[in-house]
Design an enzyme around this catalytic site. Structure first.
Site, PDB file in Angstrom:
ATOM      1  N   HIS A 154       0.872  -1.335   0.015  1.00 11.66           N
ATOM      2  CA  HIS A 154      -0.006  -0.003   0.129  1.00 11.66           C
ATOM      3  C   HIS A 154       0.918   1.316   0.095  1.00 11.66           C
ATOM      4  CE1 HIS A 154       0.817   0.707   4.229  1.00 11.66           C
ATOM      5  NE2 HIS A 154       0.412  -0.555   4.738  1.00 11.66           N
ATOM      6  N   CYS A 162       2.103  -4.877   6.894  1.00 12.06           N
ATOM      7  CA  CYS A 162       1.903  -4.733   5.528  1.00 12.06           C
ATOM      8  C   CYS A 162       3.482  -4.243   5.043  1.00 12.06           C
ATOM      9  CB  CYS A 162       0.929  -3.648   5.188  1.00 12.06           C
ATOM     10  SG  CYS A 162      -0.507  -4.286   5.611  1.00 12.06           S
TER      11      CYS A 162
END
Length: 245
Positions: A154, A162
């Protein structure tokens, strides 16, 4: 008559499938951030693709290395037998240590063989591409603990497991993923390794994390296969580990 109706049904299904693939980009472009990403990045990306010999539809493969903090993007056209390296993006931030994610809240970035499972054009982190964590290996390794979920590549520059790339970089990666998906690639692989799994690195890191030796041994053949062949290995999930065939 029956065979005629079967043929009509088959042609209808094929046409519908083709339309659904080509419509993916159209649907994505309805979102402001995706449109902005295309407006800002697509022309330059097309020039870079052309210089790399990518002049038509392509398949996309991504591989990430936690220790090095790198996300590599590889592409393959219909006329190419092997994947070709296109670009490398640096992680903007890291979370956790080397070793797989095993439970919710451990702040670990997963390690293993995954694929893109979601496109999020309205992410809290600008744009994001979800991976199919947890898979069967992850769930088995988690035991009675919840394995966690919602692992993405992201934008932004924060993470609790992440892979953040910054907004500017995710624009490029997201556009490339949309193009690949729009061309019919429904399975976009994402391999996440703890480090570049050379013999030297393997010895170095297993000395520091001996508990991960067996698991990392199940990852290394997949890494070595791609490094040698520049094609994707066949990897199956067996009893909490991976087997490359």
């Amino acid at each position: 008559m029956r065979r005629y109706l079967q043929l009509i049904l088959l042609l209808t299904m094929t046409t519908t499938s083709a339309l659904s693939q080509s419509d993916f980009k159209t649907q994505q472009l309805k979102f402001e951030r995706v449109k902005t990403a295309y407006d800002q990045k697509w022309d330059n990306l097309k020039n870079e693709l052309s210089k790399k010999g990518v002049d038509g539809p392509f398949k996309l493969f991504m591989t990430a290395y936690k220790s090095e903090g790198k996300l590599e993007v590889w592409l393959q056209t219909e006329s190419q037998k092997q994947y070709k390296h296109f670009k490398t993006y640096n992680f903007c931030e890291h979370s956790g240590t080397l070793g797989p994610k095993t439970k919710e809240g451990d702040r670990q970035t997963p390690e293993g063989f995954y694929h893109i499972s979601a496109f999020n054009p309205k992410s809290n982190f600008y744009l994001s591409l979800g991976i199919n964590y947890p898979n069967s290996v992850d769930r088995l390794r988690s035991g009675e603990d919840k394995p966690g979920s919602d692992i993405y590549i992201h934008g932004s520059c924060v993470t609790i497991g992440c892979i953040p790339l910054t907004d500017e970089k995710i624009k490029e990666v997201y556009v490339l993923a949309v193009e690949a998906r729009n061309s019919g690639q429904t399975n976009i692989p994402v391999y996440i390794f703890p480090f570049k799994m050379t013999e030297r690195n393997f010895k170095k890191h297993t000395a520091q994390y001996p508990i991960q030796t067996k698991f990392w041994q199940s990852l290394q053949p997949g890494y070595a296969y791609f490094e040698k062949n520049r094609t994707l290995p066949k990897v199956i999930q067996v009893k909490g580990n991976y087997l490359t065939k």
